[in-house]
Design an enzyme around this catalytic site. Structure first.
Site, mmCIF file in Angstrom:
data_model
loop_
_atom_site.group_PDB
_atom_site.id
_atom_site.type_symbol
_atom_site.label_atom_id
_atom_site.label_comp_id
_atom_site.label_asym_id
_atom_site.label_seq_id
_atom_site.Cartn_x
_atom_site.Cartn_y
_atom_site.Cartn_z
ATOM 1 N N PRO A 19 21.034 48.583 -23.737
ATOM 2 C CA PRO A 19 21.915 47.537 -23.228
ATOM 3 C C PRO A 19 22.387 46.483 -24.030
ATOM 4 O O PRO A 19 22.112 46.628 -24.860
ATOM 5 C CB PRO A 19 19.754 47.057 -22.409
ATOM 6 C CG PRO A 19 19.476 47.089 -23.301
ATOM 7 C CD PRO A 19 19.585 49.335 -23.654
ATOM 8 N N GLU A 20 23.509 46.115 -22.983
ATOM 9 C CA GLU A 20 24.007 45.346 -24.206
ATOM 10 C C GLU A 20 24.288 43.767 -23.081
ATOM 11 O O GLU A 20 23.304 43.746 -22.720
ATOM 12 C CB GLU A 20 25.908 46.116 -24.052
ATOM 13 C CG GLU A 20 25.555 47.531 -25.005
ATOM 14 C CD GLU A 20 27.153 47.385 -26.087
ATOM 15 O OE1 GLU A 20 27.911 46.791 -25.676
ATOM 16 O OE2 GLU A 20 27.493 48.945 -25.259
ATOM 17 N N ARG A 28 37.932 41.391 -44.580
ATOM 18 C CA ARG A 28 37.244 41.848 -43.898
ATOM 19 C C ARG A 28 37.968 43.145 -44.309
ATOM 20 O O ARG A 28 38.730 43.420 -43.283
ATOM 21 C CB ARG A 28 36.325 41.295 -42.753
ATOM 22 C CG ARG A 28 35.236 40.649 -42.330
ATOM 23 C CD ARG A 28 34.550 40.092 -43.629
ATOM 24 N NE ARG A 28 33.510 41.237 -43.460
ATOM 25 C CZ ARG A 28 32.593 40.882 -42.591
ATOM 26 N NH1 ARG A 28 32.338 39.538 -41.826
ATOM 27 N NH2 ARG A 28 31.418 41.829 -42.079
ATOM 28 N N ARG A 40 11.143 53.658 -26.402
ATOM 29 C CA ARG A 40 10.938 54.342 -28.145
ATOM 30 C C ARG A 40 11.005 53.397 -28.589
ATOM 31 O O ARG A 40 10.584 53.217 -29.804
ATOM 32 C CB ARG A 40 12.605 54.615 -28.145
ATOM 33 C CG ARG A 40 13.929 55.796 -28.077
ATOM 34 C CD ARG A 40 14.923 55.949 -28.389
ATOM 35 N NE ARG A 40 15.294 56.816 -27.478
ATOM 36 C CZ ARG A 40 16.550 57.558 -27.723
ATOM 37 N NH1 ARG A 40 17.250 56.776 -28.302
ATOM 38 N NH2 ARG A 40 17.079 58.177 -26.858
#
Length: 300
Positions: free
Chosen positions: A10-11, A160, A117
């Site tokens: 799920p995002e 970055r 899980r």
DNA sequence: CGACACTCCTGATGGC
DNA sequence: TGCCATCAGGAGTGTC
């Protein structure tokens, strides 16, 4: 009865779909009893304390921030995260597997949190402000909000050196993007996942913001169209995974130029790209061999 | 502080 | 056919 795709991790779109589906079942209802089978779910808080805090609360609103589901009650806030394999079921079959939490409502449904899980979490905050502070400390802008602009992304990536793919997965850069939607958005924006964050141009940042919005909205549309009940952990219909452009399509032709989709490991995550449409940075390692599929798509 | 490795967990997979 | 090492991954933690 239709069944539900749990297929992908799920995002944001999947959590938003859960929120929309679940909200009418729980908003305005009081919690009669809570059973927490797995103490890891609410760690480090004790299951008994968390269950006791939830009991008697009325759910005022079900909201979402990034991938977090926010249960706002009349006195306190529950932050629930599905992580890898968590699902919420309304009035589940009694033999639904992997139950970790049960929330029974007065004159309402019973909701199960099932999670094979056991990565999923639920944290209770008696002070709603503390819950919001908890989220704000961990999450960057909402990608579908006006706060998420090309300039904002550019500022977050500036200086970055890590691959832009890894930075998109950092929830402090943008909230709610996971491995699937990161690959898809980078492909749409024609930005290579291995490009250093600081080397993504302002124009590419703008394209990336647009692409992230596009793929997330498409995911929400697909979820809303295909998820229509919460009773089964397994079983499925359709879903966004059928619409992936490059993700999990190693060796298949790029939908734009037909070049075989490349697969690499970036930031310890399987990563898919078209190395013709998305120009790799100098010194980029070769893709992994073969067009073999990635790992399993977990179903229930 | 940034980058990166490690950890949690278990079902599915593939090699032998 | 069966065994078993490997893989998948969100986010927290630890190390340099």
């Amino acid at each position: 009865m239709a069944t539900r795709e749990t297929g992908s991790v799920p995002e944001l779109p999947e959590v938003e779909t859960v929120r929309r589906q679940l909200a009418p079942h729980v908003e305005g209802r009081a919690i009669a009893a809570v059973t927490i089978d797995d103490p890891r779910w609410c760690a480090p808080d004790a299951p008994a304390a968390t269950a006791a805090a939830l009991r008697g609360r009325t759910v005022r609103a079900l909201e979402r921030r990034g991938k977090h589901l926010i249960w706002r009650t009349d006195a306190g806030t529950l932050l629930l995260h599905l992580r890898m394999t968590g699902v919420l079921l309304v009035d589940p079959e009694p033999d639904a597997p992997y139950r970790r939490v049960e929330i029974a409502f007065d004159d309402g449904p019973t909701v199960w949190f099932c999670d094979p899980r056991r990565f999923g979490t639920g944290r209770w905050f008696a002070d709603p402000g503390a819950a919001d502070a908890h989220l704000d400390a961990r999450l960057g802008p909402e990608p579908l909000s006006d706060a998420f602009t090309g300039d904002a992304l550019r500022a977050a990536l500036r200086g970055r050196r890590a691959p832009v793919k890894s930075l998109l997965l950092d929830q402090r850069v943008v909230a709610g993007v996971g491995n699937i939607y990161a690959d898809e958005a980078l492909f749409l924006a024609r930005v290579h996942p291995l490009r250093a964050g600081g080397a993504v141009t302002p124009a590419a940042c703008r394209a990336l913001v647009d692409a992230i919005r596009t793929v997330l909205l498409a995911g929400i549309d697909a979820g809303g169209a295909t998820i229509d009940d919460f009773r089964h952990v397994d079983g499925v219909t359709g879903g966004f995974q059928d619409d992936f452009l490059v993700h999990r399509r190693a060796g298949e032709p790029c939908p734009t130029c037909a070049t075989p989709v490349a697969r690499r490991v970036v930031g310890q995550r399987a990563t898919y790209s078209c190395d013709r449409c998305q120009t790799p940075p100098r010194g980029a390692p070769a893709p992994l061999e073969g067009g073999r599929r990635a790992g399993p798509i977990l179903r229930g």
